[in-house]
Enzyme design. Structure first.
Site, PDB file in Angstrom:
ATOM      1  N   GLN A  51      68.858  22.757 -54.523  1.00 38.70           N
ATOM      2  CA  GLN A  51      69.496  21.441 -55.166  1.00 38.70           C
ATOM      3  C   GLN A  51      68.171  20.812 -55.857  1.00 38.70           C
ATOM      4  O   GLN A  51      69.015  20.590 -56.825  1.00 38.70           O
ATOM      5  CB  GLN A  51      69.589  20.683 -53.686  1.00 38.70           C
ATOM      6  CG  GLN A  51      69.570  19.243 -54.451  1.00 38.70           C
ATOM      7  CD  GLN A  51      70.450  18.601 -52.609  1.00 38.70           C
ATOM      8  OE1 GLN A  51      69.809  18.438 -51.430  1.00 38.70           O
ATOM      9  NE2 GLN A  51      71.146  17.439 -52.891  1.00 38.70           N
ATOM     10  N   ARG A  89      67.229  34.947 -55.691  1.00 40.97           N
ATOM     11  CA  ARG A  89      68.474  35.047 -55.702  1.00 40.97           C
ATOM     12  C   ARG A  89      69.027  35.052 -57.461  1.00 40.97           C
ATOM     13  O   ARG A  89      67.869  34.515 -58.339  1.00 40.97           O
ATOM     14  CB  ARG A  89      70.156  33.638 -55.535  1.00 40.97           C
ATOM     15  CG  ARG A  89      69.666  32.891 -54.299  1.00 40.97           C
ATOM     16  CD  ARG A  89      70.768  31.988 -54.004  1.00 40.97           C
ATOM     17  NE  ARG A  89      70.375  30.699 -54.164  1.00 40.97           N
ATOM     18  CZ  ARG A  89      71.010  29.886 -54.655  1.00 40.97           C
ATOM     19  NH1 ARG A  89      71.617  30.122 -55.191  1.00 40.97           N
ATOM     20  NH2 ARG A  89      70.391  28.381 -54.599  1.00 40.97           N
ATOM     21  N   GLY A 148      61.964  28.768 -56.488  1.00 39.69           N
ATOM     22  CA  GLY A 148      63.704  27.854 -55.749  1.00 39.69           C
ATOM     23  C   GLY A 148      63.578  27.128 -56.885  1.00 39.69           C
ATOM     24  O   GLY A 148      64.665  26.570 -56.012  1.00 39.69           O
ATOM     25  N   LYS A 168      56.751  22.902 -41.963  1.00 40.66           N
ATOM     26  CA  LYS A 168      56.052  21.416 -43.075  1.00 40.66           C
ATOM     27  C   LYS A 168      54.794  20.959 -42.377  1.00 40.66           C
ATOM     28  O   LYS A 168      54.264  20.686 -43.522  1.00 40.66           O
ATOM     29  CB  LYS A 168      58.251  20.638 -42.857  1.00 40.66           C
ATOM     30  CG  LYS A 168      58.693  20.957 -43.306  1.00 40.66           C
ATOM     31  CD  LYS A 168      59.128  20.961 -44.757  1.00 40.66           C
ATOM     32  CE  LYS A 168      59.135  22.256 -45.416  1.00 40.66           C
ATOM     33  NZ  LYS A 168      58.768  22.024 -47.196  1.00 40.66           N
ATOM     34  N   TYR A 185      61.598  24.468 -38.473  1.00 37.58           N
ATOM     35  CA  TYR A 185      62.324  23.910 -39.583  1.00 37.58           C
ATOM     36  C   TYR A 185      60.359  22.576 -40.177  1.00 37.58           C
ATOM     37  O   TYR A 185      59.392  22.872 -41.100  1.00 37.58           O
ATOM     38  CB  TYR A 185      62.713  22.906 -40.884  1.00 37.58           C
ATOM     39  CG  TYR A 185      62.940  22.351 -41.584  1.00 37.58           C
ATOM     40  CD1 TYR A 185      63.330  23.348 -42.822  1.00 37.58           C
ATOM     41  CD2 TYR A 185      63.409  20.799 -41.654  1.00 37.58           C
ATOM     42  CE1 TYR A 185      62.996  23.416 -44.160  1.00 37.58           C
ATOM     43  CE2 TYR A 185      63.289  20.544 -43.349  1.00 37.58           C
ATOM     44  CZ  TYR A 185      62.727  21.231 -43.946  1.00 37.58           C
ATOM     45  OH  TYR A 185      63.008  20.649 -45.153  1.00 37.58           O
ATOM     46  N   LEU A 237      66.538  27.566 -57.774  1.00 39.80           N
ATOM     47  CA  LEU A 237      68.531  27.579 -58.338  1.00 39.80           C
ATOM     48  C   LEU A 237      68.579  27.298 -57.585  1.00 39.80           C
ATOM     49  O   LEU A 237      70.163  26.638 -57.074  1.00 39.80           O
ATOM     50  CB  LEU A 237      68.694  29.190 -58.074  1.00 39.80           C
ATOM     51  CG  LEU A 237      68.969  30.049 -59.124  1.00 39.80           C
ATOM     52  CD1 LEU A 237      69.064  31.701 -59.245  1.00 39.80           C
ATOM     53  CD2 LEU A 237      69.191  29.052 -60.300  1.00 39.80           C
ATOM     54  N   ASP A 241      64.048  31.980 -58.231  1.00 39.26           N
ATOM     55  CA  ASP A 241      64.187  32.109 -57.565  1.00 39.26           C
ATOM     56  C   ASP A 241      64.575  33.623 -56.895  1.00 39.26           C
ATOM     57  O   ASP A 241      64.325  35.292 -57.532  1.00 39.26           O
ATOM     58  CB  ASP A 241      65.436  31.241 -58.017  1.00 39.26           C
ATOM     59  CG  ASP A 241      65.832  30.731 -56.372  1.00 39.26           C
ATOM     60  OD1 ASP A 241      66.095  29.574 -55.690  1.00 39.26           O
ATOM     61  OD2 ASP A 241      65.935  31.642 -55.212  1.00 39.26           O
TER      62      ASP A 241
HETATM   63  P1  NAD Z   1      67.533  24.432 -51.203  1.00 38.77           P
HETATM   64  O1  NAD Z   1      67.822  25.673 -50.662  1.00 38.77           O
HETATM   65  O2  NAD Z   1      68.403  24.546 -51.989  1.00 38.77           O
HETATM   66  O3  NAD Z   1      66.542  25.882 -52.476  1.00 38.77           O
HETATM   67  C1  NAD Z   1      66.305  26.200 -51.934  1.00 38.77           C
HETATM   68  C2  NAD Z   1      65.580  27.679 -52.818  1.00 38.77           C
HETATM   69  O4  NAD Z   1      64.749  28.285 -52.238  1.00 38.77           O
HETATM   70  C3  NAD Z   1      66.919  28.372 -52.869  1.00 38.77           C
HETATM   71  O5  NAD Z   1      67.332  28.127 -54.179  1.00 38.77           O
HETATM   72  C4  NAD Z   1      66.730  30.128 -52.401  1.00 38.77           C
HETATM   73  O6  NAD Z   1      67.224  30.744 -53.107  1.00 38.77           O
HETATM   74  C5  NAD Z   1      65.078  29.834 -53.074  1.00 38.77           C
HETATM   75  N1  NAD Z   1      64.063  30.915 -52.014  1.00 38.77           N
HETATM   76  C6  NAD Z   1      64.828  31.481 -50.827  1.00 38.77           C
HETATM   77  N2  NAD Z   1      63.941  32.076 -50.400  1.00 38.77           N
HETATM   78  C7  NAD Z   1      63.104  32.605 -51.139  1.00 38.77           C
HETATM   79  C8  NAD Z   1      61.892  33.300 -51.737  1.00 38.77           C
HETATM   80  N3  NAD Z   1      61.709  34.071 -50.747  1.00 38.77           N
HETATM   81  N4  NAD Z   1      61.450  33.558 -52.663  1.00 38.77           N
HETATM   82  C9  NAD Z   1      61.801  32.809 -53.257  1.00 38.77           C
HETATM   83  N5  NAD Z   1      62.997  31.265 -53.275  1.00 38.77           N
HETATM   84  C10 NAD Z   1      63.907  31.392 -52.148  1.00 38.77           C
HETATM   85  O7  NAD Z   1      66.027  23.727 -50.861  1.00 38.77           O
HETATM   86  P2  NAD Z   1      66.226  22.150 -52.040  1.00 38.77           P
HETATM   87  O8  NAD Z   1      66.783  21.443 -51.269  1.00 38.77           O
HETATM   88  O9  NAD Z   1      65.636  22.095 -53.490  1.00 38.77           O
HETATM   89  O10 NAD Z   1      64.324  22.191 -51.495  1.00 38.77           O
HETATM   90  C11 NAD Z   1      63.027  22.454 -51.648  1.00 38.77           C
HETATM   91  C12 NAD Z   1      61.943  22.219 -51.515  1.00 38.77           C
HETATM   92  O11 NAD Z   1      62.390  20.009 -50.926  1.00 38.77           O
HETATM   93  C13 NAD Z   1      62.174  22.954 -49.912  1.00 38.77           C
HETATM   94  O12 NAD Z   1      60.669  22.854 -49.454  1.00 38.77           O
HETATM   95  C14 NAD Z   1      62.931  21.234 -48.202  1.00 38.77           C
HETATM   96  O13 NAD Z   1      61.839  21.648 -47.361  1.00 38.77           O
HETATM   97  C15 NAD Z   1      62.458  20.300 -49.282  1.00 38.77           C
HETATM   98  N6  NAD Z   1      62.961  19.304 -49.064  1.00 38.77           N
HETATM   99  C16 NAD Z   1      64.594  19.471 -49.135  1.00 38.77           C
HETATM  100  C17 NAD Z   1      65.249  17.919 -48.952  1.00 38.77           C
HETATM  101  C18 NAD Z   1      66.444  17.836 -49.449  1.00 38.77           C
HETATM  102  O14 NAD Z   1      67.568  16.646 -48.992  1.00 38.77           O
HETATM  103  N7  NAD Z   1      66.852  18.562 -50.467  1.00 38.77           N
HETATM  104  C19 NAD Z   1      64.169  17.210 -48.007  1.00 38.77           C
HETATM  105  C20 NAD Z   1      63.660  17.350 -47.338  1.00 38.77           C
HETATM  106  C21 NAD Z   1      62.598  18.438 -47.915  1.00 38.77           C
HETATM  107  C1  AKB Z   2      67.227  19.046 -44.031  1.00 31.30           C
HETATM  108  O1  AKB Z   2      68.080  17.833 -43.704  1.00 31.30           O
HETATM  109  O2  AKB Z   2      66.672  19.745 -43.577  1.00 31.30           O
HETATM  110  C2  AKB Z   2      66.632  18.423 -45.171  1.00 31.30           C
HETATM  111  C3  AKB Z   2      65.111  17.515 -45.180  1.00 31.30           C
HETATM  112  C4  AKB Z   2      65.780  16.485 -44.637  1.00 31.30           C
HETATM  113  O3  AKB Z   2      64.033  18.159 -44.708  1.00 31.30           O
HETATM  114  N1  AKB Z   2      67.201  17.687 -46.241  1.00 31.30           N
END
Ligand code: NAD
Ligand code: AKB
Length: 318
Positions: free
Chosen positions: A17, A41, A13, A150, A146, A15, A39
């Site tokens: 955030q 994508r 994943g 988790k 979601y 690519l 990723d």
């Molecule tokens: P994001 O949505 O920006 O990136 C997730 C990436 O996963 C995307 O680039 C997507 O193309 C890829 N993806 C989706 N399905 C896939 C698959 N089957 N195989 C391979 N890649 C796939 O998410 P993020 O914000 O970078 O979050 C990363 C992790 O951190 C996640 O587990 C998320 O739950 C966790 N998280 C993020 C936040 C936040 O605020 N960004 C907060 C809490 C937890």
């Molecule tokens: C979302 O809003 O889904 C994420 C998270 C807090 O897990 N940023």
């Protein structure tokens, strides 16, 4: 766990955030060629990810993960592939398949190839019955799909540690605020979008109420927390290793908008809640990260004011 594993790193994943910033940080620490980004994508051709190795990879495909890990000499996987809350609640089955199924695939590959695994959790593990500043061991009864995925991810990580000796670690990230990549379809995305809107048009229509208060963190702090946890000695980590609460910021949507309008002349914000308000209302206002502080000694550097300064500077390229 016995056996020999490699010393390269795979990020799933990548690519997204977090991956966009984490891959850069890992490549600075370990060298560009040591970190393989992946990723489902294709990269858009402008991503910093392309400065180093990239492989297309669907995390549902355990065999492909194992094959890449063996071929490339991988020792550690940062497993970021997931659907976030807003996208996940629109596609609950897909959310379960990717978030839980993908985590099982990665953990199975870890068992087979002797890998260490970092798999992030989220403050979405908490539901309305948790205190508004939950300690590490508060009840985990989320009302979002979601959040359920988790909670399952943390349970799987504990189980693979206990039954198979896999070194699993994770942090319950709060909403993360950054500018190198767009937020990926979560409830906390407003705290990223608001900066771009402020600089692009001077106005933002925020999809949660003004008084919505959530745990948040600037991305640099989240990356540093992640690397600190992964560098920590194994015997320092207790039962919370699959999903640590960490010390965070906590501010309302209105406080964020005010901090931006103090710096961007004429900026205005309307608050027009949509369905994401429900998800935000089910989550805590802040979280108590004292167990993480005690076990592996981390605390954030950015407060609301310095985070807003950094975001505006980063987006405007100054
Ligand atoms: P994001 O949505 O920006 O990136 C997730 C990436 O996963 C995307 O680039 C997507 O193309 C890829 N993806 C989706 N399905 C896939 C698959 N089957 N195989 C391979 N890649 C796939 O998410 P993020 O914000 O970078 O979050 C990363 C992790 O951190 C996640 O587990 C998320 O739950 C966790 N998280 C993020 C936040 C936040 O605020 N960004 C907060 C809490 C937890
Ligand atoms: C979302 O809003 O889904 C994420 C998270 C807090 O897990 N940023």
């Amino acid at each position: 766990m016995s056996g020999v594993h490699g010393d390269r790193i795979l990020v799933t994943g990548a690519l997204g955030q977090i991956g966009t910033d984490l891959v850069q940080a890992l490549r600075r620490e370990h060298g560009i060629d040591s970190v393989i980004a992946s990723d489902i994508r294709e990269s858009d051709g402008h991503s910093s990810i392309e400065e180093g190795p990239y492989v297309p990879l669907d995390v549902m495909d355990t065999d492909a993960i194992s094959a890449i890990c063996k071929r490339e000499g991988i020792g550690t996987v940062y497993h970021l592939a997931a659907l976030l809350s807003a996208t996940g609640e629109r596609n609950p089955d897909k959310c379960r398949r990717i978030n839980v199924g993908g985590t099982i695939s990665v953990l199975e590959a870890a068992r087979e190839c002797f890998l260490r695994v970092y798999a992030p959790s989220s403050i979405a593990v908490f539901g309305p019955d948790a205190p508004k500043n939950p300690p590490q061991d508060a009840p985990l009864n989320p009302t979002t799909v979601y959040g359920e995925t988790k909670v399952s991810g943390e349970a799987l990580a504990r189980e693979y540690r206990r039954s198979h000796g896999v070194d699993t670690r994770g942090i319950r990230y709060p909403g993360l605020i950054s500018y190198n990549a767009p937020a990926g379809g979560g409830t906390t995305d407003y705290a990223v979008e608001i900066f771009h809107a402020a600089l692009d048009s001077g106005h933002y229509e925020c999809f949660v109420r003004a008084d919505t208060r959530l745990p948040m963190l600037y991305m640099d702090d989240a990356i540093e927390a992640t690397l600190t946890l992964m560098d920590a000695e194994d015997d320092l980590l207790g039962d919370s290793r699959a999903g640590y609460n960490i010390p965070c910021l906590s501010f309302s949507a209105e406080e964020l908008a005010n901090a931006i309008s103090d710096r961007v002349e004429g900026f205005t914000c309307d608050f027009v809640p949509d369905v994401r308000q429900e998800y935000a209302d089910s989550w805590p206002d802040s979280i108590d990260g004292t167990v993480a502080e005690r076990e592996w000694g981390w605390s954030p550097r950015f407060d609301l004011e310095s985070m807003v300064d950094e975001m505006l500077r980063g987006i405007s390229g100054s």
